[in-house]
Scaffold this motif. Structure first.
Motif, mmCIF file in Angstrom:
data_model
loop_
_atom_site.group_PDB
_atom_site.id
_atom_site.type_symbol
_atom_site.label_atom_id
_atom_site.label_comp_id
_atom_site.label_asym_id
_atom_site.label_seq_id
_atom_site.Cartn_x
_atom_site.Cartn_y
_atom_site.Cartn_z
ATOM 1 N N ASP A 46 8.545 -0.258 -2.404
ATOM 2 C CA ASP A 46 9.604 -0.289 -1.405
ATOM 3 C C ASP A 46 10.005 1.134 -1.022
ATOM 4 O OD1 ASP A 46 11.519 -1.171 0.300
ATOM 5 O OD2 ASP A 46 12.753 -2.183 -1.178
ATOM 6 N N LEU A 47 10.954 1.725 -1.723
ATOM 7 C CA LEU A 47 11.357 3.108 -1.436
ATOM 8 C C LEU A 47 10.492 4.069 -2.231
ATOM 9 C CD1 LEU A 47 15.229 2.648 -1.639
ATOM 10 C CD2 LEU A 47 13.773 2.576 0.392
ATOM 11 N N LYS A 53 8.596 -6.597 -6.220
ATOM 12 C CA LYS A 53 8.019 -7.770 -6.887
ATOM 13 C C LYS A 53 8.308 -7.681 -8.382
ATOM 14 C CE LYS A 53 3.973 -8.365 -3.845
ATOM 15 N NZ LYS A 53 2.490 -8.409 -3.850
ATOM 16 N N ILE A 54 8.294 -8.803 -9.059
ATOM 17 C CA ILE A 54 8.394 -8.939 -10.523
ATOM 18 C C ILE A 54 9.737 -8.477 -11.066
ATOM 19 C CG2 ILE A 54 7.445 -8.270 -12.787
ATOM 20 C CD1 ILE A 54 4.715 -8.308 -11.663
ATOM 21 N N ASP A 55 10.040 -7.173 -10.962
ATOM 22 C CA ASP A 55 11.303 -6.664 -11.496
ATOM 23 C C ASP A 55 11.798 -5.511 -10.626
ATOM 24 O OD1 ASP A 55 9.883 -4.338 -12.197
ATOM 25 O OD2 ASP A 55 9.540 -5.021 -14.248
ATOM 26 N N LEU A 94 -3.469 4.090 -1.979
ATOM 27 C CA LEU A 94 -3.312 3.471 -3.289
ATOM 28 C C LEU A 94 -2.602 2.136 -3.088
ATOM 29 C CD1 LEU A 94 -1.948 6.603 -5.211
ATOM 30 C CD2 LEU A 94 -4.334 5.863 -5.028
ATOM 31 N N TYR A 95 -2.712 1.265 -4.079
ATOM 32 C CA TYR A 95 -2.085 -0.053 -3.969
ATOM 33 C C TYR A 95 -1.217 -0.360 -5.185
ATOM 34 C CZ TYR A 95 -5.153 -0.863 -0.007
ATOM 35 O OH TYR A 95 -5.780 -0.760 1.207
ATOM 36 N N SER A 96 -0.123 -1.072 -4.907
ATOM 37 C CA SER A 96 0.763 -1.550 -5.970
ATOM 38 C C SER A 96 0.903 -3.058 -5.809
ATOM 39 C CB SER A 96 2.127 -0.854 -5.874
ATOM 40 O OG SER A 96 3.001 -1.271 -6.895
ATOM 41 N N LYS A 97 -0.231 -3.741 -5.944
ATOM 42 C CA LYS A 97 -0.292 -5.180 -5.684
ATOM 43 C C LYS A 97 0.591 -5.979 -6.653
ATOM 44 C CE LYS A 97 -3.430 -5.328 -2.336
ATOM 45 N NZ LYS A 97 -3.111 -5.878 -1.006
ATOM 46 N N SER A 155 0.817 -1.206 0.000
ATOM 47 C CA SER A 155 0.000 0.000 0.000
ATOM 48 C C SER A 155 0.855 1.262 0.000
ATOM 49 C CB SER A 155 -0.939 0.023 1.222
ATOM 50 O OG SER A 155 -0.208 0.225 2.411
ATOM 51 N N ILE A 156 0.292 2.321 -0.572
ATOM 52 C CA ILE A 156 0.859 3.666 -0.556
ATOM 53 C C ILE A 156 -0.179 4.551 0.116
ATOM 54 C CG2 ILE A 156 1.598 5.628 -1.961
ATOM 55 C CD1 ILE A 156 2.385 3.585 -4.148
ATOM 56 N N VAL A 157 0.158 5.103 1.288
ATOM 57 C CA VAL A 157 -0.804 5.906 2.053
ATOM 58 C C VAL A 157 -0.361 7.365 2.059
ATOM 59 C CG1 VAL A 157 -2.012 6.208 4.240
ATOM 60 C CG2 VAL A 157 -1.331 3.908 3.510
#
Length: 269
Positions: free
Chosen positions: A67-68, A84-86, A59-62, A44-46
């Protein structure tokens, strides 16, 4: 209000937010000090309103994780690294939750991210043992440095020099205009080998005091000129304080583990 030893000792937690179900890995105040944005291992991004003292938006970055995270100079945009992923860095518009640009290049996790205080330049450091220089207006890397270990990197307040550290052993200063010619200064650091928890330190905006979180949830404050410890503040955090930052404009700071705490002074001085 002017920051003094007594004022710093008077800081107390004014409000605690428990929006996250996992560790808050980073947060950043906006340049005008009116908002703070956090990223968490729960994807999550709050966004918090500092003046009203409440969460404003989540907002979400599922898919990619987050991270940073760092504010850019535009009011509603951030850059953030993924877990995640890359290992692409993403440039996000908070207004409509859409990506403006992607910055591919790192082949391992990004562990340092710093926005220039003066323009659209930013730098990133990765476990792939590189530091990359970027411009928000282009997806292509503007500069590349190969190092001998895990890097950290940060701009100075004027945006002319950036510091690069390797394996907590050495810090090198580079002139942004000629970094390919090598460092303009080098400092060796003492490394005691303790790599259990990464704790964040922060200067107060007037550069007088240095604050650092601890594994027991307390904040220790030193006078930068005398080297004397002036305060130990207990925020009742349930774990190590891994994020700590002073508001650039207002007399408040924030600290975080899995929850976010806003601090205010309780006396006038």
């Amino acid at each position: 209000m002017k920051l003094t030893d007594n004022v710093l000792r008077s800081f107390r937690v004014a409000k605690v937010f428990r929006e996250n179900s996992d560790k808050i890995n980073c947060f950043d105040f906006s340049p005008n000090g009116e908002t703070v944005i956090s990223s968490s291992d729960d994807d999550s991004i709050v966004l918090y309103d500092c003046q009203e003292g409440k969460p404003k938006r989540t907002l979400y970055s599922k898919k990619y994780g987050v991270d940073l995270i760092r504010y850019t100079h535009a009011a509603n945009t951030v850059v953030y690294s993924s877990n995640k992923i890359d290992d692409t860095i993403r440039y996000l518009s908070l207004h409509d939750n859409k990506y403006i640009r992607y910055f591919p290049g790192h082949s391992k996790r990004v562990v340092a991210l710093s926005m220039s205080p003066v323009d659209d330049t930013f730098i990133s450091g990765s476990l792939d043992k590189t530091i990359r220089l970027w411009d928000l207006r282009s997806p292509n890397c503007q500069g590349l440095m190969h190092l001998q270990g895990k890097p950290v990197c940060s701009f100075d307040p004027e945006g002319l020099i950036f510091a690069a550290g390797v394996n907590s052993e050495m810090v090198k200063l580079y002139d942004l205009r000629s970094f390919d010619k090598g460092p303009c200064a080098t400092f060796k650091m003492h490394n005691d080998g303790n790599k259990a928890v990464t704790l964040e330190a922060s200067f107060t905006p007037d550069s007088q005091f240095i604050m650092i979180g601890s594994e027991d949830g307390k904040i220790h404050v030193w006078n930068g000129e005398s080297g004397m410890k002036v305060a130990v503040l207990d925020g009742k955090h349930t774990g190590p304080i891994t994020c700590l930052q002073f508001n650039p404009k207002f007399m408040t700071f924030a600290s975080a583990c899995s929850n976010m705490a806003f601090w205010l002074p309780t006396i006038d001085d």
